[in-house]
Enzyme design. Structure first.
Site, PDB file in Angstrom:
ATOM      1  N   GLU A   1       0.831  -1.182  -0.063  1.00  0.00           N
ATOM      2  CA  GLU A   1      -0.072   0.026  -0.035  1.00  0.00           C
ATOM      3  C   GLU A   1       0.983   1.244  -0.076  1.00  0.00           C
ATOM      4  O   GLU A   1       0.433   2.424  -0.666  1.00  0.00           O
ATOM      5  CB  GLU A   1      -1.048   0.091   1.144  1.00  0.00           C
ATOM      6  CG  GLU A   1      -2.361  -0.951   0.917  1.00  0.00           C
ATOM      7  CD  GLU A   1      -1.869  -2.409   1.257  1.00  0.00           C
ATOM      8  OE1 GLU A   1      -0.721  -2.566   1.691  1.00  0.00           O
ATOM      9  OE2 GLU A   1      -2.681  -3.386   0.866  1.00  0.00           O
TER      10      GLU A   1
ATOM     11  N   HIS B   1     -12.378  -5.439   7.788  1.00  0.00           N
ATOM     12  CA  HIS B   1     -12.943  -5.452   6.152  1.00  0.00           C
ATOM     13  C   HIS B   1     -14.403  -4.503   6.304  1.00  0.00           C
ATOM     14  O   HIS B   1     -15.264  -4.667   5.456  1.00  0.00           O
ATOM     15  CB  HIS B   1     -13.606  -6.593   5.668  1.00  0.00           C
ATOM     16  CG  HIS B   1     -12.119  -7.309   5.312  1.00  0.00           C
ATOM     17  ND1 HIS B   1     -11.312  -7.980   6.117  1.00  0.00           N
ATOM     18  CD2 HIS B   1     -11.405  -7.603   4.017  1.00  0.00           C
ATOM     19  CE1 HIS B   1     -10.093  -8.601   5.662  1.00  0.00           C
ATOM     20  NE2 HIS B   1     -10.362  -8.368   4.219  1.00  0.00           N
TER      21      HIS B   1
END
Ligand SMILES: Cc1ncc(C[n+]2csc(CCOP(=O)(O)OP(=O)(O)O)c2C)c(N)n1
Ligand SMILES: Cc1ncc(C[n+]2csc(CCOP(=O)(O)OP(=O)(O)O)c2C)c(N)n1
Ligand SMILES: [Mg+2]
Ligand SMILES: [Mg+2]
Lengths: 321, 339, 321, 339
Positions: free
Chosen positions: C60, C127
């Site tokens: 990321e 999530h």
């Protein structure tokens, strides 16, 4: 009791913790032989050895993540980020791994992360930040921010004793500037607010370095009785103390040295607007650093960080409301 | 080093893993498991073989979504696992976590986080504590080929080598990260990087449970002798999609067929013979039926508990010890009566 | 106009941007051949090639940091985090590198970071997060959060056209659930709020998925005229629209799907308590997910994320105040 | 490849760097430079030699606190640098940044961030854009030994190798990260890791400006030929403390003395001769006096500008082109009249 600087009080607290509990160890970049960028850990490695006062590579995720591992194995790591700004590099380990561990899988993470924070000395955009709100917005983390030497030592002891990850905001601009009487023995300060100055006309809510600016402003406000509430703990927030003070004064100004949007003060102000609405006799005012990286040049930095003058001015406006 | 009982145990654990995941998949399709479902089909030898080599006091930090076998070998209760999968009341996660995101701390297993490969760094920290206290223990961490691209992988490797930590890193090189083949993840194989950190490395056939066991056993000896970390690459192929939602159509059929012929369970089964295998399968099926029946009795968690335990109150809760079948240690009763 | 899901509207927006501007490219984990974990980029690689729709390694920081580099070289990268939760792994590159670049050294960073966010489908603690407040508290970043297909496409176009880094919060639970009419041609939606439902008794302020919960609640409140303000842009905040609505209704409820402390709603509430105090006829109420990781099991998740029922209940209480 | 004029230019740039930093240090001690002060004493050959090998359109992303020379070679105006240091009105940073945290985008230099080594990742992104657009340009990034421990280092290395990017990574191995010697940062030298990513690597004497130049020139050719990234290790020693506040008492005196004998400026000076060196020094001193005099005229920034430019309004501002002395290109007028 002895007269100690804010910095010395933190050093004392670390020394007492290392001496008092075998499971405590200190870790961070240059914290060993060098004694830390600010000399907070000066002399500790000589006293406790390189295993318990550990120099780490430049690896903030490594520092935080391995401290989590040590913590779940029963140790009590106390880690330093060289400047609070660098915590962004270990952000994920802190918010996702440390913060959620107990809720998810039941393991405790008794970890203290010391973040030398704040501006006021031309540190510029990467050495002046106040990132506490990010961690208030991360469930499972506690966040404390002492403003006095006594609280610095006491909150550090309480943070180390806490079975949860605690982010310890230590304000660099208080390190050598602020002195105070500090008990010479170990003690723990509760994670609750403190009335730094009692008053009845207006409450100024602050923490960290801003407490001193608020006190200075309060002194300047002749004729008005200004209460200064020092939050000390940001997560958990001492809601009762906040609401009590506002119930008493009916007017409130909330100060942040951090950037304004979604700062600690936003939460405090929203709490008041919700739960103390009936007591309010004027708008819930906020004074904060605007949403701008902290500029380096002194006139610019001075223009953005709240000062005693600007706090006093905001108080006057509110008192006149 | 492995005797016949060990081999039977290894087979049993792999068969159990596969059967639990198959059952899980159908529970998921029936809507009894909420969210998503992930499995480790074809990779059973890795988590089972590696964990088999550990001692009771060693820590697994952490089994990932392909590593159910590690939980089984350590002694995590099967009914608890099903309760967890289904989001019912359970002591592993209290319904707060799902799929393979659990770990029974009482048997020395730290539940994974999603962020890959964060738990390698945490495993290094466990090993640091063990070393600091001069304990004869090591920590083992699993990670995928894809996870090697992340910075935390590097920090964990450097940390382990620099401090000579008693930690074992098990790379499950299953040739894909979700849909992305290793050729689009890195230019050189990660196992080749270990030496550049000062981490010992070995590459084994990940579908050969005995090879994985043996490599881990050696790595553990090295760790306990103070000789530092080891990276074990286990070469394999993920035989299912990334999760139940993924048909893995991006994996070439020939590749799948090739690896189907290397199935880790069949390989060990053929060594043990049909009779013994059939017995193990029957035993496992019965065990699953029983566990699932127990699990089904559990209610869903009370909504009012959603906010509990964000913080620990009182004394810190630390890791316990798990079953260590190979060294003959079985945790007496890993789960309290409630389970 | 065509009936499109929220997800299709985002895909359409990406396709139009790729077709219309050579400097736009898409980057993220599995966004290429696979079309993204949610299939938002499905078909784009086939159409625009692997250079312009790039699969990235699981990195990321690498994705965000290299997008910054490409942006200052004149490209317009549009990056996807596979789930918004993983942005924590690239946090530093986003807040320290991307956010401060223009202020510090004058280079523009026209970068869009798409963050599939939010809960409601048993995604669990990693999530389901709504991290927008972290980025509102990071100077130099813009943050938008569409609630409808039309706004999703329009805000995406505006984000891509913006010369600054824009965090684009797309709510996963709206992807396939919400359909609406969407113009078939390119258009940009301004970074300002939208009155989703006009009313005069009470304002509910929300964004993202919570707009739909608020609208449902408003429908349920027979006899009361409830205004729903969809913020759409979180940074900058449309202060005028917020204050105008409160001036009209005098009562306000602020909703966050994010964890409560220091959420977007805290800023909105504090703004109202400061600047609309004179108009208020009751406390500034907030309803948010409490400070807890999002639990997996449906009854637990349902217990923490604000629902239409709980919004309606809070509205009733306020209306009765 | 270098001719006499180049050598004179290299000497001039190194002498200028040292003299600017010496002047900076006294300005700091006089309180005219606020905050902190960092310099690159003893390391002048690295930033100067590496940047000398670049073309005008190449990007430097970024010079770090030891790399003032890179700014000088690219053509950043000296008066501007002093204004920046002192926090006065200037076009580089408008007083928003201090010490070596600046970059003149108009000459292809991206100002560093403090977070090490974030800018390596950004450099990879620049190189990605250059490659995507088939431009004959490369990006160059500096980093220290200490910075190699961070995850972003790994992500940058992997990215560069995976995509074969036209990027040059210059490792300034000065044996310390702040107070921490390399032996407490890693178990193996970082330069040895490059191969494990698929990045070409070379190690040179960092106090030999011509060696640094030559290695960079070759790396640039490789980059422009499409042969991917190179890591250049420049071995050196930091001859001052980490910053002005640090007396570096943790560096053994013998080590300092050893490296004092390898001073990069003296080395090149002895090759050019005393006369030429004296001329360069005089020229530089005059240049600094003039620049500083101009700089001193600048006011401090108006407090009201503190909040300006957090966001860009209008068309994006991108990188320009810098001076490229070796290839003979000098940006016509890198600084607008205001400077
Ligand atoms: C930091 C991070 N980014 C993205 C994801 C989303 N994600 C989950 S699994 C996965 C692929 C993992 O690949 P690999 O490491 O090879 O493990 P495998 O699934 O093949 O076992 C991705 C991208 C993640 N979990 N963590
Ligand atoms: C991520 C990060 N953590 C901590 C720091 C604080 N810091 C500034 S310079 C420095 C040492 C850097 O060492 P090295 O990379 O070897 O560069 P050198 O100073 O030796 O040139 C440290 C720790 C930083 N800049 N960035
Ligand atoms: Mg894989
Ligand atoms: Mg160094």
């Amino acid at each position: 009791m002895a007269l100690r600087t804010y910095l010395q009080a933190i050093s004392d607290g670390l020394r007492e913790a290392l001496a008092g509990d075998e499971s405590v160890f200190v870790m961070g970049e240059d914290v060993g032989a060098f004694g830390g960028a600010f000399k907070v850990t000066d002399g500790l490695q000589a006293e406790f050895g390189p295993d318990r006062v550990r120099d780490a590579p430049i690896a903030e995720a490594g520092i935080i993540g391995s401290a989590v591992g040590a913590a779940i194995a029963g140790m009590r790591p106390v880690c330093e980020m060289q400047f609070s700004d660098f915590v962004a590099c270990g952000f994920d380990q802190l918010v996702n791994v440390a913060g959620k561990m107990h809720y998810r899988v039941g393991l405790s993470v008794p970890l203290v992360l010391r973040l030398p924070s704040g501006g006021g000395f031309a540190g510029g955009p990467f050495h002046s930040q106040n990132p506490e709100a990010w961690f208030m917005h991360a469930p499972g983390l506690k966040v404390v921010a002492p403003s006095t030497p006594e609280d610095a030592k006491g909150l550090l002891a309480a943070a180390i004793a806490d079975p949860n990850p605690v982010v310890f905001m230590e304000h660099k601009h208080l390190y050598r500037r602020i002195k105070g009487e500090v008990p010479g023995h170990p003690y723990a300060t509760p994670f609750s607010a403190r009335v730094a100055r009692a008053g009845s006309d207006l409450t100024v809510i602050a923490y960290g370095a801003m407490v001193h600016a608020a006190l200075e402003a309060a002194e300047d406000l002749e004729g008005a009785s200004v209460e200064v509430l020092d939050l000390r703990s940001l997560a958990p927030l001492d809601e009762e103390a906040i609401l009590d003070s506002v119930a008493k004064t009916s007017k409130v100004l909330v100060i942040d040295e951090a950037n304004r949007t979604c700062a600690a003060g936003a939460e405090v102000a929203s709490l008041i607007a919700d739960r103390a609405f009936g007591h309010l006799d004027g708008p819930v005012r906020r004074l904060a650093t605007p949403d701008v990286p902290i500029p380096f040049s002194p006139p610019l930095e001075e223009a953005v960080i709240p000062t005693a003058d600007r706090i006093a001015e905001a108080c006057r406006e509110l008192l006149d409301y | 080093m492995l005797d016949a009982a060990d081999r039977r145990g290894l087979l049993r654990a792999m068969v159990l893993m596969r059967a639990v995941e198959e059952r899980g998949l159908s529970l998921y399709k029936q809507g009894k498991i909420p969210g998503s479902f992930y499995d480790g089909r074809g990779q059973e030898a890795i988590s089972v073989g590696a964990t088999w080599a550990l001692g009771a006091a060693d820590a697994v930090c952490s089994p990932l979504i392909r590593d159910l076998g590690a939980h089984l070998v350590r002694g995590t209760d099967l009914a608890e696992i099903f309760r967890h999968y289904m989001g019912r009341e359970n002591e592993l996660s209290h319904g707060r976590e799902g799929n393979v995101h659990f770990g029974d701390r009482r048997v020395g297993v730290v539940g994974m986080v999603s962020m890959l490969p964060d738990m390698m760094v945490v495993a290094g920290g466990l090993a640091m504590a063990f070393k600091l206290r001069s304990e004869q223990r090591c920590a083992l961490s699993f990670f995928g080929d894809g996870a090697t691209s992340r910075g935390d992988w590097h920090e964990a490797m450097n940390w382990a080598a620099l401090y000579g930590l008693p930690v074992i890193f098990v790379l499950e090189n299953n040739q894909f990260a979700y849909s992305t083949p290793t050729s689009r993840q890195f230019a050189r194989e990660p196992v080749a990087r270990a030496a550049a950190y000062g981490v010992a490395a070995v590459s084994v056939d990940g579908n050969d449970v005995e090879a994985v066991f043996e490599a881990t056993r050696e790595a553990r000896e090295r760790a306990l002798a103070g000789d530092g970390p080891t990276l074990i690459e286990a070469r394999t192929l993920r035989m299912h999609g990334h999760g139940a939602h993924d048909d893995a159509s991006y994996i070439p059929t020939e590749l799948l067929e090739e690896w189907l012929g290397r199935d880790p369970i069949e390989r060990l089964a053929s060594r043990l013979g049909e009779e013994e295998t059939a017995a193990v399968e029957a035993e496992v099926a019965a065990q699953i039926d029983a566990a699932l029946a127990r699990a089904m009795e559990a209610p869903m968690p009370a909504p009012g508990t959603a906010g509990d335990d964000v913080f620990c109150v009182g004394e810190p809760v630390t890791l316990g010890e798990g079953a260590a079948p190979w060294s003959g240690f079985a945790a007496p009763d890993p789960l309290p009566a409630a389970a």
